[in-house]
Design an enzyme around this catalytic site. Structure first.
Site, short mmCIF file in Angstrom:
data_model
loop_
_atom_site.label_atom_id
_atom_site.label_comp_id
_atom_site.label_asym_id
_atom_site.label_seq_id
_atom_site.Cartn_x
_atom_site.Cartn_y
_atom_site.Cartn_z
N ASP A 119 0.82 -1.21 0.00
CA ASP A 119 0.00 0.00 0.00
C ASP A 119 0.85 1.26 0.00
O ASP A 119 1.82 1.39 0.77
CB ASP A 119 -0.91 0.02 1.23
N HIS A 267 0.59 -7.87 -0.15
CA HIS A 267 -0.64 -8.63 0.01
C HIS A 267 -1.40 -8.72 -1.31
O HIS A 267 -1.15 -7.96 -2.25
CB HIS A 267 -1.53 -8.05 1.12
#
Length: 291
Positions: A119, A267
């Site tokens: 992120d 992820h």
């Protein structure tokens, strides 16, 4: 090479494992990812509990909680504050609670996070971590995978590690988030979010451990190399997140929460539940420049 030939260690070199008094650690793999039991996150988080939560995240890199009935956005903000203030994603839809982004997917909006990523790597100070809670989940499907990028770095061939230790890479939001924007909107975002550079192998800001820090959607090239050399090396490095020995998989249930170290992991949200509905709310923790 034989992946996993080097020891997969959840601790940074030289770190010592601490005993836990307030939380129960239930590992999901021997070195990476753990469910924390004995914790009610709807109650105030004491300084002692916060210290154990921080230690658990440093050791396990992604930690999970189940059965947190009554957990609200305010509780989520209190939990994320254990690690720092929130860092909004400029591209995410917001909820009525400042700092919280709502990710609703289903028949009306297909999931699109099914790519390995970290992120906010397109920011000069990428998010240190993220806190994600399940609001509505399908009975089957919709799992999330995390990959331990410190283990990925450790298991690269020695000559590759030596090569990348002094390299930097360009990170940019435009190839992914900009794909559906017109030129005017991209120009407006570009004024606030220029391209940035980060080391290919960063030093984790809290453990000092070397961690592979390139990802498929946001890393566009490696500096100092020809286009062909950059592409060849990036292709090798981004594939490391796909190696099962470095991964943990979590099946979401109602009232589940995940907290992950965004510098040490990547992820991948599995998009296998369409047209069923999956609603999540996320807070990113503000980061620092990487070195």
């Amino acid at each position: 090479m034989h992946y996993g030939s080097r020891v997969l260690d959840r601790l940074a070199p030289g770190a010592e494992e601490n005993a836990y008094e307030l939380v129960e650690i239930r590992p999901l793999t021997p070195h990476f990812g753990a469910v924390l039991g004995g914790v009610d996150l709807t109650r105030p988080i004491t300084d002692a509990l916060a210290a154990e939560l921080r230690q658990a995240l440093l050791e396990w890199k992604v930690i999970f909680f189940r059965g947190q009935t009554g957990f609200t956005a305010d509780h989520q903000l209190a939990l994320s504050a254990v690690w720092g203030p929130p860092e909004p994603n400029p591209f995410f839809p917001k909820t009525g609670t400042a700092g919280v982004s709502r990710l609703a997917k289903g028949a009306e909006a297909v999931g699109n996070k099914n790519i390995w990523h970290s992120d906010h790597s397109f920011m000069a100070a990428p998010a240190l971590g993220s806190v994600l809670r399940a609001v509505e989940v399908p009975e089957a499907g919709g799992d999330t995978l995390w990959a331990d990028m410190a283990a990925a770095y450790d298991n690269l061939p020695a000559d590759v590690r030596e090569r990348i230790d002094c390299l930097t890479a360009v990170h940019d939001w435009e190839p992914s988030w900009g794909a559906l924007m017109d030129d005017d909107r991209k120009a407006a975002f570009r004024a606030d979010w220029p391209r940035v550079e980060h080391p290919v192998a960063v030093r984790h800001p809290r453990t000092g451990r070397r961690t592979l820090y390139v990802n498929e959607p946001f890393t566009t090239r490696i500096q100092g190399l020809s286009d062909a050399e950059s592409r060849e090396l990036l292709d090798l490095l981004v594939l490391q997140a796909r190696i099962p020995e470095y991964q943990v998989r979590f099946h979401w249930e109602p009232d589940s929460i995940a907290v992950w170290d965004n510098i040490a992991t990547q992820h991948y949200a599995i998009n296998d539940y369409y047209p069923r509905r999956r609603v999540m709310e996320r807070i990113a923790v503000a980061g620092v420049p990487l070195s």
